[in-house]
Design a protein around this motif. Structure first.
Motif, PDB file in Angstrom:
ATOM      1  N   ASN A  36       0.850  -1.197   0.000  1.00  0.00           N
ATOM      2  CA  ASN A  36       0.000   0.000   0.000  1.00  0.00           C
ATOM      3  C   ASN A  36       0.885   1.246   0.000  1.00  0.00           C
ATOM      4  O   ASN A  36       1.235   1.768   1.059  1.00  0.00           O
ATOM      5  CB  ASN A  36      -0.913   0.008   1.231  1.00  0.00           C
ATOM      6  CG  ASN A  36      -1.887  -1.138   1.237  1.00  0.00           C
ATOM      7  OD1 ASN A  36      -2.958  -1.059   0.667  1.00  0.00           O
ATOM      8  ND2 ASN A  36      -1.504  -2.238   1.887  1.00  0.00           N
ATOM      9  N   THR A  81      -0.296   4.269   1.999  1.00  0.00           N
ATOM     10  CA  THR A  81      -0.098   4.128   3.439  1.00  0.00           C
ATOM     11  C   THR A  81       1.348   4.426   3.816  1.00  0.00           C
ATOM     12  O   THR A  81       1.616   5.052   4.850  1.00  0.00           O
ATOM     13  CB  THR A  81      -0.471   2.704   3.888  1.00  0.00           C
ATOM     14  OG1 THR A  81      -1.806   2.412   3.483  1.00  0.00           O
ATOM     15  CG2 THR A  81      -0.365   2.576   5.396  1.00  0.00           C
ATOM     16  N   GLY A 136      -4.941   2.599   5.707  1.00  0.00           N
ATOM     17  CA  GLY A 136      -4.110   1.413   5.522  1.00  0.00           C
ATOM     18  C   GLY A 136      -4.299   0.397   6.636  1.00  0.00           C
ATOM     19  O   GLY A 136      -4.366  -0.813   6.388  1.00  0.00           O
TER      20      GLY A 136
END
Length: 273
Positions: free
Chosen positions: A7, A10, A261
């Motif tokens: 991610n 994130t 996230g």
């Protein structure tokens, strides 16, 4: 930490948060000037030269004040949300576990708190108690108690009927042990994810209260207070409001990215577990 690599947004949020936390912690060494030191000869100096981000109407260095102001924002956000997690989480767990009329009464009280917008409720409390650090923490914590009570109550309603809880009761475990040893670990991830998202709300609320003059008293630097002071000279010195605004944006954005996230990482539907 594999989910961080999967991610990238994130990761960006985590980097923003880490940079701001480091700036706040290392402010005594990173800040080039005393954040409260005034020098009228250097008032409204533009960014560059001796003042990397310019100076304000009292000749104070904007960069130094932003670094020290990060401490206020982080202290208030972390302390208030931690208090809200403890108080609201305990209320929600007890309400969901006990059930019945007790649950109905507690949730009706929480609904009353939820009926007030967080900024308005915080404004009322600070206006009544006075604008200082402790009252700001108390006001923001109170605005977040009801959401955390709700988020903690929901899973407890189903967990209290699970076999492991029934087994604990059959073995003679106390209600406190069942709640805080057996149920709490199963809801902790949801509450913590909610906490990371609400920290961003706490930062915005503190900045908003400081902007309208109900934050920590001057000359202590706060991002919202800096924006308020810069608003008076917005045409002559726009950097006075722009740079604190960017700092607020970075911190709120970073916290929201990390919260999203964490939510994705703890959601079985998204992780495939």
């Amino acid at each position: 930490m594999k989910w961080l690599l999967r991610n990238p947004m994130t990761s960006v949020g985590a980097i923003l948060c880490i940079l701001i936390v480091l700036g706040a912690v290392l402010a005594p060494w990173l800040a080039p000037y005393d954040p409260t030191e005034q020098n009228i000869l250097d008032r409204l100096a533009p960014p560059g030269g001796d003042f990397l981000l310019g100076s304000d109407t009292f000749g104070r260095d904007v960069l130094s004040r932003i670094l020290w102001g990060a401490r206020i924002s982080l202290i208030i956000a972390v302390t208030s949300i931690a208090a809200a997690i403890v108080i609201g989480g305990a209320i929600g767990m007890v309400s969901g576990y006990v059930g019945g009329r007790t649950d109905l009464f507690i949730m009706q009280v929480m609904d009353v708190l939820l009926s007030f917008p967080s900024l308005i409720l915080g404004l009322i409390i600070v206006a009544l108690l006075g604008p200082d650090l402790q009252n700001l923490v108390a006001a923001i914590a109170l605005t977040a108690v009801a959401p955390f009570a709700r988020i903690a109550r929901a899973p407890v309603l189903s967990l209290r009927e699970r076999a492991f809880v029934e087994a604990g009761r059959a073995l003679g475990f106390s209600h406190a042990r069942v709640l805080f040893v057996h149920i709490l670990p199963n809801i902790a991830s949801e509450v913590l994810v909610m906490g990371s998202l609400w920290m961003a709300t706490a930062v915005r609320t503190e900045a908003s209260l400081s902007f309208i003059g109900l934050g920590v008293k001057p000359p202590t630097p706060t991002w919202g207070g800096m924006m308020r002071d810069g608003f008076e000279a917005i045409l002559d010195a726009p950097w006075l409001s722009i740079f604190p605004g960017i700092a607020i944006l970075m911190l709120v954005l970073g916290l929201n990215m990390v919260g999203d996230g964490l939510r994705d990482a703890t959601d079985p539907k998204l992780t495939g577990t």
